[in-house]
Design a protein around this motif. Structure first.
Motif, PDB file in Angstrom:
ATOM      1  N   ASN A 339       0.795  -1.224   0.000  1.00 19.65           N
ATOM      2  CA  ASN A 339       0.000   0.000   0.000  1.00 19.65           C
ATOM      3  C   ASN A 339       0.829   1.276   0.000  1.00 19.65           C
ATOM      4  OD1 ASN A 339      -2.382  -1.523   0.050  1.00 19.65           O
ATOM      5  ND2 ASN A 339      -2.318  -1.675   2.271  1.00 19.65           N
ATOM      6  N   ARG A 340       2.104   1.188  -0.325  1.00 19.86           N
ATOM      7  CA  ARG A 340       2.952   2.365  -0.462  1.00 19.86           C
ATOM      8  C   ARG A 340       3.502   2.419  -1.889  1.00 19.86           C
ATOM      9  NH1 ARG A 340       2.554   6.425   2.772  1.00 19.86           N
ATOM     10  NH2 ARG A 340       4.657   7.053   2.125  1.00 19.86           N
ATOM     11  N   LEU A 341       3.454   3.606  -2.501  1.00 18.87           N
ATOM     12  CA  LEU A 341       4.029   3.786  -3.824  1.00 18.87           C
ATOM     13  C   LEU A 341       5.543   3.723  -3.729  1.00 18.87           C
ATOM     14  CD1 LEU A 341       1.759   6.730  -5.013  1.00 18.87           C
ATOM     15  CD2 LEU A 341       1.701   4.392  -5.890  1.00 18.87           C
ATOM     16  N   THR A 342       6.151   2.897  -4.554  1.00 19.37           N
ATOM     17  CA  THR A 342       7.606   2.747  -4.492  1.00 19.37           C
ATOM     18  C   THR A 342       8.321   3.934  -5.131  1.00 19.37           C
ATOM     19  OG1 THR A 342       7.551   1.469  -6.547  1.00 19.37           O
ATOM     20  CG2 THR A 342       7.478   0.237  -4.467  1.00 19.37           C
ATOM     21  N   ASP A 343       7.669   4.627  -6.072  1.00 19.05           N
ATOM     22  CA  ASP A 343       8.265   5.794  -6.728  1.00 19.05           C
ATOM     23  C   ASP A 343       7.188   6.858  -6.874  1.00 19.05           C
ATOM     24  OD1 ASP A 343       9.613   7.655  -8.223  1.00 19.05           O
ATOM     25  OD2 ASP A 343      10.476   6.204  -9.623  1.00 19.05           O
TER      26      ASP A 343
END
Length: 434
Positions: A339-343
């Protein structure tokens, strides 16, 4: 007679307890758990946070990895008496052949089920802290479990019938092909394969899915078992008819075995602050909203006060309506992990790209030469500035980015308003120049 029945049942229970503790059966449970957990854990970013994707990955690993393994283990167990040269001796035992077969095959099936349940518990526990709406499907878990139990008994019977020592690995390879190959077929008959890939991101099985699939796989296994071991082999007709009836329901139904889950497809949106656009995603991705909002904060601040700027940004999986803008693609295992954007910067750039993208026919725009390319450069410059990128994709757009950046705030907002009003146009002369 009562004493005889009791004395027969007691050794059977004792033999089952012994088989459960020794031989290949306990190792089968460990092997099943490992063949599920190792590949799944290597792909954890693809499924953690999504119940549907978690169960889709687990189902695929169960059918294509664990099921052939269980078939091979059960087949090896079934050939044990031939290798020990005690098959003829067993014929003198008071217990029937069916009782002997079930006593010897059940430990493999039970340990395989235990290994599956262990892996199921681990992956569900791993995805639960990150999951949004929805939940695990008990129907899919039941049918996967039924597949392992059924294939265990079929593999055991094959081991009893075929004395070739290499039959176990050959059987595993055969089941791998048998379970995987139908996935390349377009016909609805592919759903007869328990290895069919299920897309559970936004769908759930119908309520009768598990009973029918279990009747199909279990009926085949029971037919094989009774045809081989029952004293009255005509009894095998009963599960065979049940399996045929279940297959007659599955094949015509096909993809309609699954229905869209409205709870997963509904929108979940942020509560917008004054001047901040609203962000909407499908309910299953609700935990992603904080990361998306953070990634787009800079873009939204640059669009604040711009006439015609979108007030709502919607996940493409839902489908933006008139006046709504599309969010950039966020794919688990690619640019979204737990649930976290990597970029976040690349995500903002993709969202800005969807905003400035013009849906034009071949040739993209009417016009020729530099006049036709100018709107392309303008679009690239606007995307670069909105996303806060360091440089545009096309080097020729750098001077345009510099001009846009150097504009006074009021003038830039007015120009962007005129620009956004032309996004549906493919005529170069209508796009305001920088």
């Amino acid at each position: 007679m009562t004493t005889t029945i009791a004395s027969t049942k007691a050794p059977a229970r004792a033999a089952l307890r012994t088989e459960l503790r020794r031989g290949i059966a306990p190792w089968t449970g460990s092997a099943v758990a490992l063949t599920l957990l190792v590949p799944l854990w290597s792909k954890a970013p693809q499924w953690q946070g999504s119940w549907g994707e978690t169960q889709s990955q687990l189902h695929a690993a169960t059918a294509l990895l664990s099921a052939p393994l269980v078939a091979a283990a059960a087949c090896w167990q079934g050939g044990r008496e031939h290798r020990r040269r005690t098959a003829e001796l067993l014929l003198s035992v008071p217990r029937s052949r069916l009782a002997q077969v079930t006593t010897a095959a059940t430990p493999i099936a039970l340990w395989a089920a235990a290994g599956y349940l262990l892996a199921l518990g681990v992956v569900f526990a791993a995805t639960a802290p990150y999951a949004g709406a929805g939940g695990p499907s008990l129907s899919i878990a039941a049918t996967d479990l039924g597949l392992l139990l059924s294939i265990g008994f079929v593999g055991f019977v094959v081991g009893r019938l075929v004395r070739w020592r290499l039959i176990a690995p050959v059987l595993a390879a055969a089941f791998y092909v048998l379970l995987g190959a139908p996935g390349y077929v377009e016909s609805n008959a592919r759903f007869l394969s328990p290895g069919e890939e299920y897309m559970l991101e936004r769908s759930v099985p119908v309520w009768w899915f598990a009973p029918v699939l279990l009747a199909w796989t279990g009926g085949i296994a029971a037919t094989v078992l009774l045809a081989y071991a029952a004293r009255r082999r005509l009894l095998a007709v009963v599960p065979f008819v049940l399996a045929v009836a279940a297959g007659a329901v599955i094949a015509p139904t096909g993809a309609d075995l699954f229905r869209e889950n409205p709870a997963l497809a509904r929108r979940v949106c942020t509560v917008p602050a004054a001047g901040t656009p609203q962000i909407c995603v499908k309910a299953s991705d609700a935990p992603v909203l904080p990361s998306v909002s953070e990634a787009l904060e800079g873009m939204f601040s640059r669009l604040e006060g711009v006439p015609g700027a979108p007030a709502v940004y919607v996940d493409t999986g839902i489908g933006p309506k008139d006046g709504e803008a599309a969010l950039g693609a966020a794919t688990r295992g690619w640019n979204l992990t737990r649930n976290r954007l990597t970029d976040p910067r690349a995500y903002a750039s993709n969202t800005a790209l969807t905003l400035v993208n013009r849906d034009c026919p071949d040739g993209r725009r009417t016009g020729e030469g530099k006049r036709a390319k100018r709107p392309d450069l303008t679009d690239d410059a606007v995307r670069t500035w909105l996303a806060g990128d360091r440089s545009p994709w096309d080097p020729e757009a750098r001077p345009l980015v510099a001009r846009l950046t150097a504009m006074p705030d009021t003038e830039r907002k007015a120009w962007l308003g005129r620009y956004l009003a032309t996004l549906k146009s493919c005529t170069p002369s209508e796009v305001p120049a920088l």
